[in-house]
Design a protein around this motif. Structure first.
Motif, PDB file in Angstrom:
ATOM      1  N   ARG A  64      49.531   8.051   4.025  1.00  0.00           N
ATOM      2  CA  ARG A  64      49.575   7.946   5.379  1.00  0.00           C
ATOM      3  C   ARG A  64      50.083   9.061   6.341  1.00  0.00           C
ATOM      4  O   ARG A  64      49.388   9.535   7.270  1.00  0.00           O
ATOM      5  CB  ARG A  64      49.768   6.512   5.992  1.00  0.00           C
ATOM      6  CG  ARG A  64      49.288   6.118   7.395  1.00  0.00           C
ATOM      7  CD  ARG A  64      49.766   4.695   7.628  1.00  0.00           C
ATOM      8  NE  ARG A  64      51.192   4.538   7.694  1.00  0.00           N
ATOM      9  CZ  ARG A  64      51.994   4.858   8.722  1.00  0.00           C
ATOM     10  NH1 ARG A  64      51.470   5.674   9.750  1.00  0.00           N
ATOM     11  NH2 ARG A  64      53.183   4.867   8.720  1.00  0.00           N
ATOM     12  N   THR A  66      50.604  11.993   5.106  1.00  0.00           N
ATOM     13  CA  THR A  66      50.345  13.369   4.288  1.00  0.00           C
ATOM     14  C   THR A  66      48.970  13.752   5.334  1.00  0.00           C
ATOM     15  O   THR A  66      48.101  13.313   4.663  1.00  0.00           O
ATOM     16  CB  THR A  66      50.334  13.235   3.087  1.00  0.00           C
ATOM     17  OG1 THR A  66      51.281  12.420   2.222  1.00  0.00           O
ATOM     18  CG2 THR A  66      49.956  14.496   2.472  1.00  0.00           C
ATOM     19  N   PRO A  70      45.135  16.501  -0.306  1.00  0.00           N
ATOM     20  CA  PRO A  70      44.037  16.364  -0.848  1.00  0.00           C
ATOM     21  C   PRO A  70      43.535  15.628  -1.798  1.00  0.00           C
ATOM     22  O   PRO A  70      44.582  14.901  -2.464  1.00  0.00           O
ATOM     23  CB  PRO A  70      43.353  17.756  -1.277  1.00  0.00           C
ATOM     24  CG  PRO A  70      44.807  18.411  -1.700  1.00  0.00           C
ATOM     25  CD  PRO A  70      45.721  17.644  -0.720  1.00  0.00           C
ATOM     26  N   ALA A  71      42.515  15.136  -2.454  1.00  0.00           N
ATOM     27  CA  ALA A  71      42.229  14.221  -3.314  1.00  0.00           C
ATOM     28  C   ALA A  71      43.091  14.639  -4.766  1.00  0.00           C
ATOM     29  O   ALA A  71      43.504  13.736  -5.639  1.00  0.00           O
ATOM     30  CB  ALA A  71      41.019  13.852  -3.639  1.00  0.00           C
ATOM     31  N   ARG A 230      42.515  20.039   5.456  1.00  0.00           N
ATOM     32  CA  ARG A 230      42.705  19.033   5.886  1.00  0.00           C
ATOM     33  C   ARG A 230      42.048  17.766   5.552  1.00  0.00           C
ATOM     34  O   ARG A 230      40.787  17.818   5.164  1.00  0.00           O
ATOM     35  CB  ARG A 230      42.880  19.009   7.481  1.00  0.00           C
ATOM     36  CG  ARG A 230      41.528  19.253   8.047  1.00  0.00           C
ATOM     37  CD  ARG A 230      41.660  19.268   9.648  1.00  0.00           C
ATOM     38  NE  ARG A 230      40.140  19.762  10.219  1.00  0.00           N
ATOM     39  CZ  ARG A 230      39.635  18.848  10.680  1.00  0.00           C
ATOM     40  NH1 ARG A 230      39.776  17.696  10.634  1.00  0.00           N
ATOM     41  NH2 ARG A 230      38.386  19.034  11.060  1.00  0.00           N
ATOM     42  N   ASP A 231      42.576  16.594   5.775  1.00  0.00           N
ATOM     43  CA  ASP A 231      41.433  15.263   5.722  1.00  0.00           C
ATOM     44  C   ASP A 231      40.743  15.304   6.896  1.00  0.00           C
ATOM     45  O   ASP A 231      41.000  15.556   7.850  1.00  0.00           O
ATOM     46  CB  ASP A 231      42.285  13.995   5.602  1.00  0.00           C
ATOM     47  CG  ASP A 231      41.836  12.760   5.508  1.00  0.00           C
ATOM     48  OD1 ASP A 231      40.819  12.584   5.909  1.00  0.00           O
ATOM     49  OD2 ASP A 231      42.199  12.030   4.266  1.00  0.00           O
ATOM     50  N   GLU A 233      39.748  13.067   8.589  1.00  0.00           N
ATOM     51  CA  GLU A 233      40.040  12.045   9.791  1.00  0.00           C
ATOM     52  C   GLU A 233      41.077  12.527  10.334  1.00  0.00           C
ATOM     53  O   GLU A 233      41.496  11.978  11.448  1.00  0.00           O
ATOM     54  CB  GLU A 233      40.440  10.712   8.853  1.00  0.00           C
ATOM     55  CG  GLU A 233      39.361   9.834   8.340  1.00  0.00           C
ATOM     56  CD  GLU A 233      39.815   8.717   7.570  1.00  0.00           C
ATOM     57  OE1 GLU A 233      40.984   8.211   7.626  1.00  0.00           O
ATOM     58  OE2 GLU A 233      38.953   8.036   7.011  1.00  0.00           O
ATOM     59  N   VAL A 234      41.816  13.695   9.942  1.00  0.00           N
ATOM     60  CA  VAL A 234      42.941  14.153  10.878  1.00  0.00           C
ATOM     61  C   VAL A 234      42.384  15.082  11.786  1.00  0.00           C
ATOM     62  O   VAL A 234      41.709  16.114  11.405  1.00  0.00           O
ATOM     63  CB  VAL A 234      43.820  14.908   9.879  1.00  0.00           C
ATOM     64  CG1 VAL A 234      45.214  15.512  10.452  1.00  0.00           C
ATOM     65  CG2 VAL A 234      44.542  14.016   8.627  1.00  0.00           C
TER      66      VAL A 234
END
Length: 354
Positions: A64, A66, A70-71, A230-231, A233-234
């Motif tokens: 959460r 981080t 990445p996956a 980046r994710d 959602e970030v």
């Protein structure tokens, strides 16, 4: 210095044709990626040692926090649990588990958006005026620090928030970032583990020394790289802020590069000054920070109040979030840099003969 002038385009919209990192490097900056892999493993192993542990009902707190993970890192984490070494090195044998206690808490410092550009300008000038050694080929960057993390632990049907015991961390990295060593209490044995990478890391000295020192050019490159990694959602501004923090923490940038990074940070929307912050060893100072609105946590870079020397970093919960076990004032991560130096060999302590 203007942090976010309304008549200028957003920094992320500036054009740039070159990349900050090699095209093959689409992972987390070395220090943060390694840190989160270790922390995930530490938590997993601790839970395996705890009786009647049930699956978590919420995401791993380290994931959460981080914002760029990445996956691929999650896949690697699974491989580690299956018996592979963290980074291709020797795990170093048995390690003593860290003790845990009540959650670390603090008084949330007052944020001042208007004061951030002025404070960062002073920090940049102080960094530029600092005399830093120039390493020679074959040397390693040595960084010693104190760190601790906080996370929710579920046993049976009860979840409590616990913090690790403050513990020591020592890192060695070659100038090209391809070779290194880590010794961290509770995470490795006393001998440590190998840190290895097939491509230069973003925080490697050789890569840092080549960064542009014009703040606008530097920030454009940082946005390009953080956007690529980046994710989704970030928020991109938060990702850029964290990327700069990664380049300033477990590394030893040349003075002119550090100064440029601070000036670049002043141009990121949402960056604030904090009147009081405390590093992992209890040293008080001022901070430059930015809140991630998605999780209510604020990352703070802490500086000595008089010399403006970088002391460390911490993450503090500043707003309540629904279903989160963390209360406002919880310190979810804290660190303090205690020594930086160039040494002649991997695993060599400063002042020790090669």
């Amino acid at each position: 210095m203007n942090a976010s002038p309304s008549h200028q385009p957003h920094p992320a919209e500036w054009t740039e044709t070159q990349s900050l990192l090699p095209s093959a490097e689409r992972d987390l900056p070395a220090g943060r990626h390694q840190f989160h892999k270790e922390q995930m493993m530490a938590q997993i192993h601790e839970d395996l040692r705890t009786s009647r542990v049930t699956p978590r009902k919420r995401p791993n707190p380290f994931l959460r926090r981080t914002i760029l993970l990445p996956a691929a890192a999650l896949a690697l984490a699974g491989a580690v649990v299956g018996g592979l070494a963290l980074t291709g090195g020797d795990a170093g044998g048995d390690k003593t588990p860290l003790a845990t206690g009540p959650a670390l808490t603090t008084q949330v410092g007052v944020a001042d958006a208007k004061g951030a550009p002025r404070l960062l300008d002073r920090i940049s000038l102080a960094a530029a005026d600092t005399s830093t050694p120039t390493p020679h080929e074959g040397q390693y960057i040595y960084i010693a620090s104190k760190v601790a993390s906080t996370y929710p632990r579920t046993v049976g049907d009860k979840t409590t928030v616990v913090s690790q015991q403050l513990h020591s961390r020592q890192v060695w990295n070659s100038l090209d970032g391809k070779d290194g060593w880590l010794i961290e209490a509770g995470q490795t044995s006393d001998k440590g583990i190998t840190l290895q990478s097939g491509t230069p890391m973003s925080s490697a000295y050789n890569a840092l020394a080549k960064l542009p020192t014009d703040p606008d050019t530097l920030l454009r490159r940082i946005y390009r790289e953080s956007d690529a990694a980046r994710d989704p959602e970030v928020p991109r501004d938060q990702a850029a802020f964290v990327a700069i923090g990664d380049l300033l923490t477990e590394s030893y940038p040349p003075a002119k590069v550090s100064a440029a990074l601070y000036k670049a940070a002043a141009k990121i929307p949402g960056v604030v000054a904090v009147d009081d912050a405390v590093d992992a060893t209890g040293r008080h100072g001022v901070a430059i920070a930015r809140e991630d609105s998605g999780n209510g946590e604020r990352i703070e870079w802490i500086f000595d109040r008089k010399t403006l020397r970088f002391l460390g970093e911490r993450t503090v919960v500043v707003k309540p979030v629904a279903d989160s076990p963390f209360k406002v004032g919880t310190v979810t991560f804290t660190s303090a840099i205690t020594q930086r130096a160039f040494v002649d060999a991997n695993k060599q302590a400063p002042g020790q003969a090669s």
